[in-house]
Motif scaffolding. Structure first.
Motif, short mmCIF file in Angstrom:
data_model
loop_
_atom_site.label_atom_id
_atom_site.label_comp_id
_atom_site.label_asym_id
_atom_site.label_seq_id
_atom_site.Cartn_x
_atom_site.Cartn_y
_atom_site.Cartn_z
N ALA A 55 6.40 -0.90 -7.47
CA ALA A 55 7.01 0.16 -7.06
C ALA A 55 7.30 0.86 -8.46
O ALA A 55 7.17 1.19 -9.96
N TYR B 93 5.13 0.85 -12.19
CA TYR B 93 4.54 1.37 -12.10
C TYR B 93 5.78 3.62 -12.53
O TYR B 93 4.40 4.28 -13.31
N MET C 168 -1.07 7.49 -11.48
CA MET C 168 -1.33 8.48 -10.45
C MET C 168 -1.02 9.44 -12.43
O MET C 168 -0.38 9.22 -13.15
N GLY D 237 3.26 9.43 -11.30
CA GLY D 237 3.72 9.24 -9.49
C GLY D 237 5.03 9.30 -9.32
O GLY D 237 4.86 8.54 -7.37
N GLN E 112 1.72 3.33 -2.95
CA GLN E 112 1.07 3.44 -4.39
C GLN E 112 1.11 2.84 -5.43
O GLN E 112 1.44 3.50 -6.46
N ASP F 59 2.13 6.91 -17.00
CA ASP F 59 2.34 7.33 -15.03
C ASP F 59 2.83 8.56 -14.59
O ASP F 59 4.16 8.99 -15.13
N LYS G 265 6.54 10.89 -5.80
CA LYS G 265 5.44 10.56 -5.15
C LYS G 265 6.04 9.07 -4.29
O LYS G 265 5.97 8.85 -3.35
N ARG G 266 6.51 8.19 -5.48
CA ARG G 266 6.86 7.03 -4.74
C ARG G 266 8.42 7.14 -4.61
O ARG G 266 8.61 6.33 -3.46
N GLU H 163 0.49 -1.51 0.39
CA GLU H 163 0.15 -0.12 -0.06
C GLU H 163 0.61 1.04 0.46
O GLU H 163 0.67 2.34 -0.40
#
Lengths: 133, 256
Positions: free
Chosen positions: B188, B191, B135, B199, B131, B197, B202-203, B128
């Motif tokens: 991770a 993505y 995104m 994101g 993520q 993507d 953020k990761r 989780e």
């Protein structure tokens, strides 16, 4: 937080003795030990260059059978580490051309060719300056 | 079924027999139980467990669902190696004529809840935290076209079925459950590599941490046991390259 039910087996220090895969991993990591020996002796040698008496003593040390055996061990360790490193490298830095992946064997072969080229360069350099004496 | 017989040793743990466990010596409730299971060329570990439950001891607990290596529920330690029960066969454990022997234990490095069932929460929290979803602008009005070359970049890492075998194979996760771990980092990375993507920024902070990619020492056993050929060790170590780049950029821009 709710207390976790059940039980958990702790991983003991001897975890790596349970599988040959883990033993090979530990052998790879242990190659650092003879290399530390080689580098320390080398470093002492560089500093001993300041004084001719010390340098001669260092040369006698280098001719000692135990030191020669340790250095051969360091050479074998370096080759083994290089072998494992070169095998893993294509997985860490895959080279792509569009949707095609450059075969790992090409990258591994390329690295060994580089080793041979650099070694040959150094050996010819030593031979050149050694011969001038 | 043929007259081939396999001796299956199964690790049992029955928490309700834990009544005088004030001492928390759970080991007392853990024991090995031996079963004789008939087998042929097509008998999987999961078939053997189902045979035990239906014919020999209905109290045995284990998880399973699809029987075809896609749900990722039936991970067990088979002779100490993490395996999917449905993808591993008794014929591989033949010790003599018409005989085989093997030991089945719950997945290592997780808390055992009962018999062969483990609590996967630690893995799920890590999953989780990274993520693992697209995104950015994913509104239905935008068509997210992708070329075969863009797909090829991450396709291998998208085959993960979250079975958790890689976590049981990873000694670093065994020693430090805070390590985000191979499976979650592989997703991770999947993505991060996806052209649709947005994101990645953020990761990366989580992956940059000590418990992110840098806890990995490339033992590589995660990739050996992966039933889907994901090669999570490659994903984690490609993640180190990305993390190093991301940290350099931070150094020069002063941002976080």
């Amino acid at each position: 937080m709710e207390q976790q039910k059940g039980y958990k087996q702790e991983l003991r220090g001897n975890w790596w003795l349970k599988h040959t895969f883990f033993k090979r991993y530990m052998l790879r990591e242990a190659t650092v030990l003879p290399l530390v020996f080689f580098l320390s002796v080398m470093l002492v040698g560089v500093f001993s260059l300041l004084d001719s008496v010390q340098f001669e003593a260092w040369q006698r040390l280098m001719a000692h059978p135990i030191v020669i055996v340790m250095n051969i061990l360091a050479l074998i360790a370096a080759f083994y580490h290089a072998f494992t490193f070169f095998e893993l490298f294509p997985r860490v830095m895959p080279i792509r051309f569009g949707d095609k992946l450059l075969p790992a064997s090409f990258i591994v072969a390329g690295q060994w060719i580089a080793v041979v080229a650099v070694s040959a360069g150094f050996i010819s350099l030593f031979l050149h300056f050694g011969g001038a004496q | 079924m043929s007259d081939n017989k396999c001796t299956v040793m199964v690790q049992r743990y029955l928490p309700e027999s834990d009544s005088h466990a004030e001492t928390s010596h759970h080991a007392a409730q853990v024991f090995m139980q031996s079963f004789e299971v008939p087998f042929d060329e097509s008998t999987s570990i999961l078939d053997a467990l189902n045979y035990i439950k239906e014919e020999l001891d209905p109290s045995l607990s284990f998880r399973w669902s699809c029987r075809m290596a896609i749900c990722g529920s039936c991970g067990f330690m088979v002779n100490g190696i993490p395996k999917l029960g449905c993808k591993e066969f008794l014929r591989n454990y033949v010790t003599g004529q018409n005989k085989a022997e093997l030991t089945i234990e719950p997945l290592a490095h997780f808390t055992v809840e009962r018999d062969l069932m483990v609590n996967m929460d630690e893995f799920l929290h890590h999953l989780e935290a990274v993520q693992p979803f697209l995104m950015g602008d994913t509104s239905a009005t935008i068509v997210n076209k992708q070329t075969p070359a863009q797909l090829a970049k991450y396709k291998q890492f998208s085959n993960c079925i979250n079975c958790g075998l890689c976590y049981s194979a990873c000694p670093q996760f065994g020693l430090n459950p805070e390590f985000v771990g191979p499976g979650a980092i592989a997703l991770a990375h999947r993505y991060n590599l996806d052209s649709r993507d947005k994101g990645k920024a953020k990761r990366m902070p989580l992956l940059n941490e000590h418990n992110g990619v840098w806890s990995c020492t490339f033992v590589g056993f995660c990739s050996e046991v992966c039933p889907k050929g994901v090669d999570p060790a490659a994903a984690v170590n490609q993640g180190k390259v990305e993390s190093a780049k991301s940290m350099l950029i931070q150094m020069f821009t002063g941002g976080n």
